[in-house]
Design an enzyme around this catalytic site. Structure first.
Site, PDB file in Angstrom:
ATOM      1  N   THR A 241       0.852  -1.198   0.000  1.00  0.00           N
ATOM      2  CA  THR A 241       0.000   0.000   0.000  1.00  0.00           C
ATOM      3  C   THR A 241       0.889   1.249   0.000  1.00  0.00           C
ATOM      4  OG1 THR A 241      -1.810  -1.068   1.106  1.00  0.00           O
ATOM      5  CG2 THR A 241      -1.533   1.255   1.598  1.00  0.00           C
ATOM      6  N   ARG A 269     -14.313  -7.335  -0.328  1.00  0.00           N
ATOM      7  CA  ARG A 269     -13.624  -7.063   0.942  1.00  0.00           C
ATOM      8  C   ARG A 269     -13.134  -5.601   0.977  1.00  0.00           C
ATOM      9  NH1 ARG A 269      -8.074  -5.313   2.256  1.00  0.00           N
ATOM     10  NH2 ARG A 269      -7.604  -6.084   4.334  1.00  0.00           N
ATOM     11  N   VAL A 270     -13.350  -4.937   2.076  1.00  0.00           N
ATOM     12  CA  VAL A 270     -12.836  -3.572   2.254  1.00  0.00           C
ATOM     13  C   VAL A 270     -11.842  -3.596   3.407  1.00  0.00           C
ATOM     14  CG1 VAL A 270     -13.437  -1.172   2.784  1.00  0.00           C
ATOM     15  CG2 VAL A 270     -15.008  -2.573   1.432  1.00  0.00           C
ATOM     16  N   GLY A 271     -10.684  -3.011   3.190  1.00  0.00           N
ATOM     17  CA  GLY A 271      -9.655  -2.990   4.240  1.00  0.00           C
ATOM     18  C   GLY A 271      -9.680  -1.716   5.059  1.00  0.00           C
ATOM     19  N   ASP A 272      -8.546  -1.451   5.693  1.00  0.00           N
ATOM     20  CA  ASP A 272      -8.453  -0.292   6.596  1.00  0.00           C
ATOM     21  C   ASP A 272      -8.169   1.019   5.873  1.00  0.00           C
ATOM     22  OD1 ASP A 272      -5.917  -1.480   5.883  1.00  0.00           O
ATOM     23  OD2 ASP A 272      -4.987  -0.047   7.263  1.00  0.00           O
ATOM     24  N   THR A 292      -0.033   0.815   6.924  1.00  0.00           N
ATOM     25  CA  THR A 292       0.042  -0.261   5.942  1.00  0.00           C
ATOM     26  C   THR A 292       0.230  -1.584   6.673  1.00  0.00           C
ATOM     27  OG1 THR A 292       1.374  -1.285   4.214  1.00  0.00           O
ATOM     28  CG2 THR A 292       2.518   0.290   5.627  1.00  0.00           C
ATOM     29  N   GLY A 293      -0.508  -2.584   6.242  1.00  0.00           N
ATOM     30  CA  GLY A 293      -0.376  -3.882   6.894  1.00  0.00           C
ATOM     31  C   GLY A 293      -1.681  -4.629   6.823  1.00  0.00           C
ATOM     32  N   GLY A 295      -4.966  -5.196   7.156  1.00  0.00           N
ATOM     33  CA  GLY A 295      -6.027  -4.222   7.338  1.00  0.00           C
ATOM     34  C   GLY A 295      -7.065  -4.564   8.390  1.00  0.00           C
TER      35      GLY A 295
HETATM   36  N1  ASP Z   1      -3.725  -2.289   4.656  1.00  0.00           N
HETATM   37  C1  ASP Z   1      -4.026  -2.768   3.336  1.00  0.00           C
HETATM   38  C2  ASP Z   1      -5.290  -3.572   3.385  1.00  0.00           C
HETATM   39  O1  ASP Z   1      -5.426  -4.382   4.275  1.00  0.00           O
HETATM   40  C3  ASP Z   1      -2.946  -3.604   2.765  1.00  0.00           C
HETATM   41  C4  ASP Z   1      -1.585  -2.960   2.786  1.00  0.00           C
HETATM   42  O2  ASP Z   1      -1.274  -2.174   3.648  1.00  0.00           O
HETATM   43  O3  ASP Z   1      -0.800  -3.239   1.887  1.00  0.00           O
HETATM   44  O4  ASP Z   1      -6.104  -3.422   2.524  1.00  0.00           O
END
Ligand code: ASP
Length: 375
Positions: A241, A269-272, A292-293, A295
């Site tokens: 990200t 799916r929706v992330g953070d 980033t990580g 989510g």
């Molecule tokens: N945080 C992002 C998600 O979970 C992924 C990422 O940080 O690369 O959608």
């Protein structure tokens, strides 16, 4: 007669004293009011408006299992060059007196246009082999925010998020509705093939293979509870990200995050990243944060807001707050990832609990610093 005059003077004296006390009280209340007003506004306090304002800029290109042993020198050089270009683009806007929002948007657009990162072109693919992108931006001065999710054809989702913030009364727009709004505003559209790269197709194949193997293993092993499975899950992702945080010369903070999400994610799916407070947050009273990580963990812990809250309510420094959230709270829940944060004095911190995180900032002397691994 004398007694009468004495009485009159005494009354006058008492009235005058009472008047003075009342005036003093009003002034005191006025002073308190203005202090209260100042501390409640989201503007950074400026004791000397003519003093040079600090400013600062930092970006990330994703945290995860990024190992030097697995990186070719050419790949590493390409990452470093793009991170440097993006961090300088944002920094130069700030140096010339531009706004933190402009700096954040400009740097993220560059990273979205690069196939190296998991945002815009080069986004990871969902389980159906398609791109679904998320982005968000937040203005620390007004606490306004804009976000988009499930974007399939907009070249720069971060710009759409900014338009949601500035030209609608909403915070989060999804899917077709978001794309219809983008069309209304004349944003650039790209065909689905533009976003998909060979690298992400191969990554999806590997993820699907891993999933199959895991499934087979689980079928032969004694059953674990879902809590046990969750606790032993290693940090395997290479997230990728992108994000940026900025403090401009006017004392305003801003943060932005843009992503394709997680490879092989379920459709829908929706992330953070588009969730304000989870993957992104900015408040002039505290800091600007982009995460980033993993989510799902960032959402459960409201990671970005938590950094701000620890500063606001516990008086922590940005370094301590970010470290507590990433290295203690996130890690102990089993979430892999990292974040970048900047406070209103321009102090930058970039903790991560994964083997690596693509990241860059510009040092006080104007030199760009680009880092990838645990160094
Ligand atoms: N945080 C992002 C998600 O979970 C992924 C990422 O940080 O690369 O959608």
């Amino acid at each position: 007669m004398r007694a009468i005059w004495k009485g009159v003077s005494l009354t006058l004296l008492i009235t005058t004293l009472l008047g003075i006390t009342t005036i003093l009280r009003v002034q005191e209340t006025g002073a308190k009011e203005s202090v209260k007003k100042r501390s409640m506004s989201n503007q950074s306090p400026r004791t000397n408006p003519s003093a040079a304002q600090p400013f600062g800029f930092a970006i990330h290109g994703g945290a995860g299992t990024i190992l030097k042993s697995e990186m070719s020198p050419e790949m590493e050089a390409a990452y470093r060059a793009k991170l440097q270009e993006a961090v300088l683009a944002g920094y130069n806007i700030l140096k010339d007196g531009g706004s933190s929002l402009d700096a954040v948007e400009a740097a993220i657009r560059l990273l979205e246009d690069s196939p190296l990162f998991n945002a815009g072109k080069g986004s990871v693919l969902n389980s159906a082999g398609a791109v679904e992108m998320d982005a968000s931006i937040m203005d620390g001065k007004t606490l306004k925010a804009g976000a988009v999710t499930d974007i399939k054809r907009i070249k720069n989702p971060i710009s759409l998020a900014r338009l949601v913030m500035e030209q609608t009364t909403h915070v989060l727009l999804a899917s077709d509705g978001a794309e219809a709004f983008a069309k209304e505003k004349g944003l650039e559209f790209m065909p689905p093939e533009y976003f998909i790269t060979d690298r992400r197709i191969k990554e999806l194949e590997r993820e699907k293979e891993k999933e199959r193997k895991k499934q087979q293993q689980q079928n032969t092993k004694p059953k674990q509870t879902s809590r046990e499975t969750e606790l032993v899950a290693p940090f395997e992702g290479k997230y990728g990200t992108v994000g940026a945080v900025a403090l401009d010369k006017q004392g305003n903070l801003a943060a932005g995050t843009s992503t394709g999400g997680k490879s092989n994610k379920r459709v829908g799916r929706v992330g953070d990243s588009p969730i304000i407070g989870a993957g992104n947050y900015a408040n002039n009273r505290t800091c600007a944060v982009s995460g980033t990580g993993d989510g799902e963990y960032f959402m459960r812990l409201l990671v970005a807001y938590d950094v701000s809250a620890l500063m606001e309510y516990k008086g922590m420094s940005v370094e301590d707050a970010a470290r507590t959230v990433v290295m203690e709270k996130l890690k102990s829940l089993g979430g892999g990832g990292g974040l970048i944060a900047i406070d209103r004095q321009g102090r930058i911190t970039m903790p991560f609990n994964t083997p690596g995180m693509y990241r860059a900032y510009v040092a006080a002397d104007g030199t760009p610093v680009v880092k990838i691994y645990q160094d």
